[in-house]
Write a protein that holds these residues in place. Structure first.
Motif, mmCIF file in Angstrom:
data_model
loop_
_atom_site.group_PDB
_atom_site.id
_atom_site.type_symbol
_atom_site.label_atom_id
_atom_site.label_comp_id
_atom_site.label_asym_id
_atom_site.label_seq_id
_atom_site.Cartn_x
_atom_site.Cartn_y
_atom_site.Cartn_z
ATOM 1 N N LEU A 101 5.670 1.358 -9.829
ATOM 2 C CA LEU A 101 7.049 0.899 -9.905
ATOM 3 C C LEU A 101 7.826 1.458 -8.723
ATOM 4 O O LEU A 101 7.684 2.637 -8.389
ATOM 5 C CB LEU A 101 7.741 1.370 -11.183
ATOM 6 C CG LEU A 101 7.306 0.808 -12.531
ATOM 7 C CD1 LEU A 101 6.067 1.516 -13.038
ATOM 8 C CD2 LEU A 101 8.435 0.956 -13.529
ATOM 9 N N VAL A 102 8.610 0.603 -8.089
ATOM 10 C CA VAL A 102 9.548 1.069 -7.068
ATOM 11 C C VAL A 102 10.948 0.924 -7.656
ATOM 12 O O VAL A 102 11.344 -0.155 -8.093
ATOM 13 C CB VAL A 102 9.418 0.274 -5.760
ATOM 14 C CG1 VAL A 102 10.363 0.841 -4.705
ATOM 15 C CG2 VAL A 102 7.982 0.322 -5.245
ATOM 16 N N ILE A 103 11.670 2.045 -7.693
ATOM 17 C CA ILE A 103 12.970 2.105 -8.358
ATOM 18 C C ILE A 103 14.058 2.342 -7.305
ATOM 19 O O ILE A 103 13.994 3.311 -6.542
ATOM 20 C CB ILE A 103 12.994 3.221 -9.413
ATOM 21 C CG1 ILE A 103 11.858 3.011 -10.427
ATOM 22 C CG2 ILE A 103 14.341 3.269 -10.130
ATOM 23 C CD1 ILE A 103 11.688 4.146 -11.411
ATOM 24 N N PHE A 104 15.025 1.448 -7.276
ATOM 25 C CA PHE A 104 16.092 1.495 -6.286
ATOM 26 C C PHE A 104 17.412 1.831 -6.960
ATOM 27 O O PHE A 104 17.781 1.207 -7.955
ATOM 28 C CB PHE A 104 16.247 0.131 -5.596
ATOM 29 C CG PHE A 104 15.025 -0.353 -4.877
ATOM 30 C CD1 PHE A 104 14.818 -0.055 -3.542
ATOM 31 C CD2 PHE A 104 14.075 -1.119 -5.545
ATOM 32 C CE1 PHE A 104 13.696 -0.517 -2.881
ATOM 33 C CE2 PHE A 104 12.947 -1.584 -4.893
ATOM 34 C CZ PHE A 104 12.754 -1.279 -3.548
ATOM 35 N N ASN A 105 18.112 2.786 -6.381
ATOM 36 C CA ASN A 105 19.475 3.060 -6.821
ATOM 37 C C ASN A 105 20.383 1.960 -6.276
ATOM 38 O O ASN A 105 20.325 1.626 -5.088
ATOM 39 C CB ASN A 105 19.918 4.431 -6.287
ATOM 40 C CG ASN A 105 21.230 4.893 -6.874
ATOM 41 O OD1 ASN A 105 22.188 4.131 -6.913
ATOM 42 N ND2 ASN A 105 21.280 6.136 -7.305
ATOM 43 N N ASP A 106 21.214 1.387 -7.096
ATOM 44 C CA ASP A 106 22.040 0.262 -6.673
ATOM 45 C C ASP A 106 22.969 0.610 -5.513
ATOM 46 O O ASP A 106 23.375 -0.272 -4.746
ATOM 47 C CB ASP A 106 22.860 -0.263 -7.850
ATOM 48 C CG ASP A 106 22.013 -1.099 -8.812
ATOM 49 O OD1 ASP A 106 20.833 -1.344 -8.496
ATOM 50 O OD2 ASP A 106 22.535 -1.502 -9.862
ATOM 51 N N THR A 107 23.312 1.888 -5.364
ATOM 52 C CA THR A 107 24.223 2.273 -4.278
ATOM 53 C C THR A 107 23.548 2.172 -2.914
ATOM 54 O O THR A 107 24.230 2.196 -1.889
ATOM 55 C CB THR A 107 24.727 3.712 -4.486
ATOM 56 O OG1 THR A 107 23.607 4.612 -4.520
ATOM 57 C CG2 THR A 107 25.507 3.833 -5.776
ATOM 58 N N ASN A 108 22.203 2.080 -2.871
ATOM 59 C CA ASN A 108 21.473 2.013 -1.600
ATOM 60 C C ASN A 108 21.239 0.590 -1.109
ATOM 61 O O ASN A 108 20.826 0.389 0.034
ATOM 62 C CB ASN A 108 20.090 2.655 -1.748
ATOM 63 C CG ASN A 108 20.141 4.141 -2.024
ATOM 64 O OD1 ASN A 108 19.184 4.708 -2.485
ATOM 65 N ND2 ASN A 108 21.252 4.792 -1.720
ATOM 66 N N THR A 109 21.479 -0.416 -1.950
ATOM 67 C CA THR A 109 21.011 -1.769 -1.652
ATOM 68 C C THR A 109 21.568 -2.318 -0.349
ATOM 69 O O THR A 109 20.835 -2.887 0.476
ATOM 70 C CB THR A 109 21.358 -2.722 -2.810
ATOM 71 O OG1 THR A 109 20.849 -2.181 -4.030
ATOM 72 C CG2 THR A 109 20.732 -4.089 -2.578
ATOM 73 N N HIS A 110 22.864 -2.163 -0.123
ATOM 74 C CA HIS A 110 23.466 -2.687 1.103
ATOM 75 C C HIS A 110 22.857 -2.028 2.337
ATOM 76 O O HIS A 110 22.636 -2.694 3.357
ATOM 77 C CB HIS A 110 24.981 -2.484 1.085
ATOM 78 C CG HIS A 110 25.683 -3.406 0.133
ATOM 79 N ND1 HIS A 110 27.038 -3.345 -0.110
ATOM 80 C CD2 HIS A 110 25.213 -4.424 -0.638
ATOM 81 C CE1 HIS A 110 27.381 -4.273 -0.994
ATOM 82 N NE2 HIS A 110 26.287 -4.940 -1.335
ATOM 83 N N ASN A 111 22.608 -0.723 2.269
ATOM 84 C CA ASN A 111 22.011 -0.027 3.412
ATOM 85 C C ASN A 111 20.604 -0.527 3.691
ATOM 86 O O ASN A 111 20.176 -0.613 4.850
ATOM 87 C CB ASN A 111 21.982 1.481 3.154
ATOM 88 C CG ASN A 111 23.364 2.096 3.145
ATOM 89 O OD1 ASN A 111 24.330 1.469 3.577
ATOM 90 N ND2 ASN A 111 23.476 3.314 2.654
#
Length: 338
Positions: free
Chosen positions: A215-225
């Motif tokens: 699983l790759v888990i992304f914090n939503d605050t990083n998406t734009h970057n």
């Protein structure tokens, strides 16, 4: 004349594998260190004319260790042996004075040739397979250490792949490894703030009785970057563009990581299609809704980061408990055949 050799690595399994790779005919006194602090003490005591140095370690890592060696002009030759094989990592250590840089797991003939090229050893190429042989009856802690080293190498390969594609240096941690009940999985994930909203992509894999899930888990605050780094055209708040970015990064990470696991275990994993587990949800809710097929798992958390871009994401590898003995048996067999 006997040469004082030091192997510095936080993994006992890796230290044994490195010791086994040393040429049989080399007249050495062999010493070990679990981190850079212990290595520096050994060098100062004259126990380390040649140092095999890992990069990712607690207390004092390889970069900090090399900095002390250089600053104090300590009398030793340093060969870096690391799972982190990013070009930037190699360049940085070579610029600091390392003699050479080798990736894990060690290629025995290449090691012997390297030692010969530098005039350190000029004997037989045969490795000393009797030195620190791996024990199939190892303790649970020994096995956990071996699993951690297995993942450490895979983590490094995945980080290298990502670094080359993105043109960025990837910060690599010490993997966080736990044996837990699947309903306690959220407790094992140390790097993610559980009150944050995340998105996750999952991919299953199986071969030779060994199965698991990545699983790759992304914090939503990083998406734009992440979208900016990937240089996608379009509006950054476009949901489809966001999904494309998450899928692309996930495929890069999981593909490289699983390929490295395959190489070390001598298996060929069949992969399922990546699946979006959820978007913009709490971590605990996402995990409880999706991870319940196994009662007990080995959970490995790897927290990747690109500090310059303020980006972080986690790769979570899950193995059911019935796969672990198969993995360890293959690790031992592969280590003895090198």
């Amino acid at each position: 004349m006997t040469t004082a050799v030091l192997i510095c690595d936080d993994s006992g399994f890796a230290r044994k594998q490195m010791a086994r790779a040393l040429p049989a005919g080399w007249d050495i006194s062999l010493n070990f260190a679990r981190n850079g602090e212990e290595a520096i003490a050994a060098i100062r005591q004259g126990k380390a004319e040649v140092v095999f140095l890992d990069l990712t370690m607690p207390v004092m890592d390889g970069y900090e260790t090399m900095s002390v060696i250089r600053r104090e002009d300590l009398p030793c030759l340093v060969i870096v042996v690391s799972g982190d094989v990013q070009p930037a990592a190699r360049d940085r250590m070579m610029a600091m004075g390392a003699l050479d840089f080798m990736r894990k797991p060690i290629d025995n003939p290449r090691l012997t040739k390297l030692l010969a090229d530098y005039g350190i050893y000029n004997g037989q190429q045969k490795p000393d397979t009797g030195r620190f042989a791996c024990d199939k009856n190892s303790s649970a802690e020994d096995k956990l250490d071996a699993y951690r080293e297995l993942v450490n190498i895979a983590m490094g390969r995945a980080g290298d792949k990502l670094a080359r594609l993105l043109g960025e240096f990837i910060d690599l941690p010490i993997p966080n490894v736990n044996f837990i009940e699947s309903n306690e999985l959220h407790m094992a994930i140390a790097e993610i703030q559980h009150n944050q909203r995340v998105s996750a992509v999952s991919k299953g894999f199986v071969s030779a009785g060994i199965k698991g899930e990545a699983l790759v888990i992304f914090n939503d605050t990083n998406t734009h970057n992440i979208i900016e780094l990937l240089q996608y055209s379009g509006q950054q708040d476009d949901p489809q563009l966001e999904l494309e970015a998450l899928m692309d990064v996930s495929n890069i990470l999981t593909g490289a990581c699983l390929n490295a696991l395959s190489d070390q275990l001598d298996v060929h994993f069949s992969h399922s299609q990546p699946e979006l587990l959820g978007r913009h949800r709490g971590l605990d809710t996402l995990l409880s809704d999706n991870i319940s097929r196994w009662s007990k798992v080995m959970a490995v958390e790897i927290a990747y980061g690109i500090k310059r871009r303020d980006i972080s994401f986690d790769l979570l590898l899950l193995f059911p408990d019935d796969a672990m003995d198969k993995i360890y048996t293959r690790l031992i067999a592969m280590g003895q055949s090198r």
